[in-house]
Design an enzyme around this catalytic site. Structure first.
Site, PDB file in Angstrom:
ATOM      1  CD  GLU A  48      14.869  35.939   7.487  1.00  0.00           C
ATOM      2  OE1 GLU A  48      14.406  35.090   7.156  1.00  0.00           O
ATOM      3  OE2 GLU A  48      14.259  37.026   7.929  1.00  0.00           O
ATOM      4  CD  GLU A  79       8.207  37.814   3.858  1.00  0.00           C
ATOM      5  OE1 GLU A  79       7.665  38.853   3.381  1.00  0.00           O
ATOM      6  OE2 GLU A  79       7.384  36.996   4.138  1.00  0.00           O
TER       7      GLU A  79
END
Length: 338
Positions: free
Chosen positions: A162, A305
């Site tokens: 994310e 991420e």
């Protein structure tokens, strides 16, 4: 393609989760017992081989096709000063992902994973969870379905990450609601908050829980009221992976918080997940313990991420290569245990 037409369809999918193939896992464990090494001497690598065998339905599982997806979303609560960075950084980082310049680009190149980025209405932040639900029913379904649609056919190992300025605040709210405890025990410094920012973050979580706790009656409503688009998309993606029996390397605090409402609704939800790492974010270790997951790595990461998940891919691949390529005692003409 997996799609949830309404909250009831999402709940039905969550209630009817497929299980791993017990015969394949047993066959893999039997093979492990015949390989030229003392029993259990490869530790968790042996467990990983059995885990992957069960979900792939193969005595000799593979991790040749690894997929990584990063979802991006913006949060209304970010206006309350809960992050050290302004909300426009989310879109700027999406551009960086697309240009290949972020950490996850480098890490997926290093581990051989295919990476895609899914921005979710960045021009339209979620509602400020201290004042209103994060999403409407329609927005929440859209995020779940975009997450589910991201899983590509043929994926053998799935990584979900994310990007979203302020998203550790809704993640902390999901944890405080699901597992209890004071907000201060779940909020962390995220991207580098000072003490005043940390206090604002805890106050935002307290306000969100006071406003929404009564409405968080199931996994869908919990995500809708307290989550975010990228958080909900991760939940949808990881649920879709389970429905297709694709194993998941679970990333950090936010990815773990995203599946907490699903795991509370169905405690066996995490069976297809391996915790890639324990991050430096406050509360992540407690959250993993509540989910029944032991992390592979402890590297002090706090990036998100899917970076921690990407770092764990070589460990999974090493486990499968050892499982597949080692000789058995019979093949190597080595005396086994008496």
């Amino acid at each position: 393609m997996i799609r949830f037409s309404d909250p009831a369809a999402f709940a039905a999918a969550l209630a009817a989760l497929p299980k791993p193939n017990a015969a394949s896992r047993n066959a893999a464990e039997q093979r492990q017992s015949r390989l030229t090494k003392p029993a259990g001497s490869l530790g968790r690598l042996e467990d990983i081989a059995g885990f992957m065998a069960g979900w792939q339905g193969s005595e000799r599982p593979r991790a040749d096709r690894v997929q990584a997806v990063v979802f991006a979303g913006n949060h209304g609560v970010a206006a309350r000063g809960v992050s050290a960075y302004p909300p426009e950084v989310t879109a700027q980082m999406v551009a960086n992902f697309e240009a290949g310049g972020a950490a996850i680009n480098a890490l997926t190149r290093a581990c051989g994973a295919r990476l895609s980025v899914v921005p979710l209405h960045l021009e339209r932040p979620t509602g400020d969870i201290t004042r209103e639900p994060a999403m409407s029913v329609e927005d929440c379904l859209d995020a779940l379905n975009q997450g589910a649609a991201s899983l590509q056919e043929g994926t053998q190992l799935f990584l979900v990450g994310e990007m979203g300025i302020g998203n550790t605040t809704p993640a902390a709210a999901l944890c405080a609601h699901g597992l209890g405890g004071e907000a201060a025990a779940w909020v962390g410094r995220g991207t580098g908050l000072d003490d005043a920012g940390l206090a604002r973050k805890a106050a935002a979580v307290d306000a969100a829980l006071a406003l929404h706790a009564h409405a968080c009656t199931d996994a869908f409503e919990t995500l809708r009221h307290l989550g975010g688009r990228e958080i909900t998309a991760m939940a949808g993606a990881i649920l879709a992976a389970r429905l297709r029996r694709v194993p998941v390397l679970l990333d950090g605090f936010i990815a773990s918080a995203a599946i907490l409402p699903l795991a509370r609704a169905n405690p066996c939800f995490t069976q297809h997940c391996i915790a890639a790492h324990c991050s430096a974010e406050a509360g992540h270790e407690r959250l993993l313990q509540a989910l029944g997951l032991e992390p592979l790595l402890r590297l002090g990461l706090r990036l998100g991420e899917a970076s921690g998940a990407a770092l764990a891919v070589p460990i999974v691949r090493a486990a499968l290569v050892a499982h597949d390529e080692m000789a058995t005692f019979e093949e190597a003409a080595v005396a086994g245990r008496q």
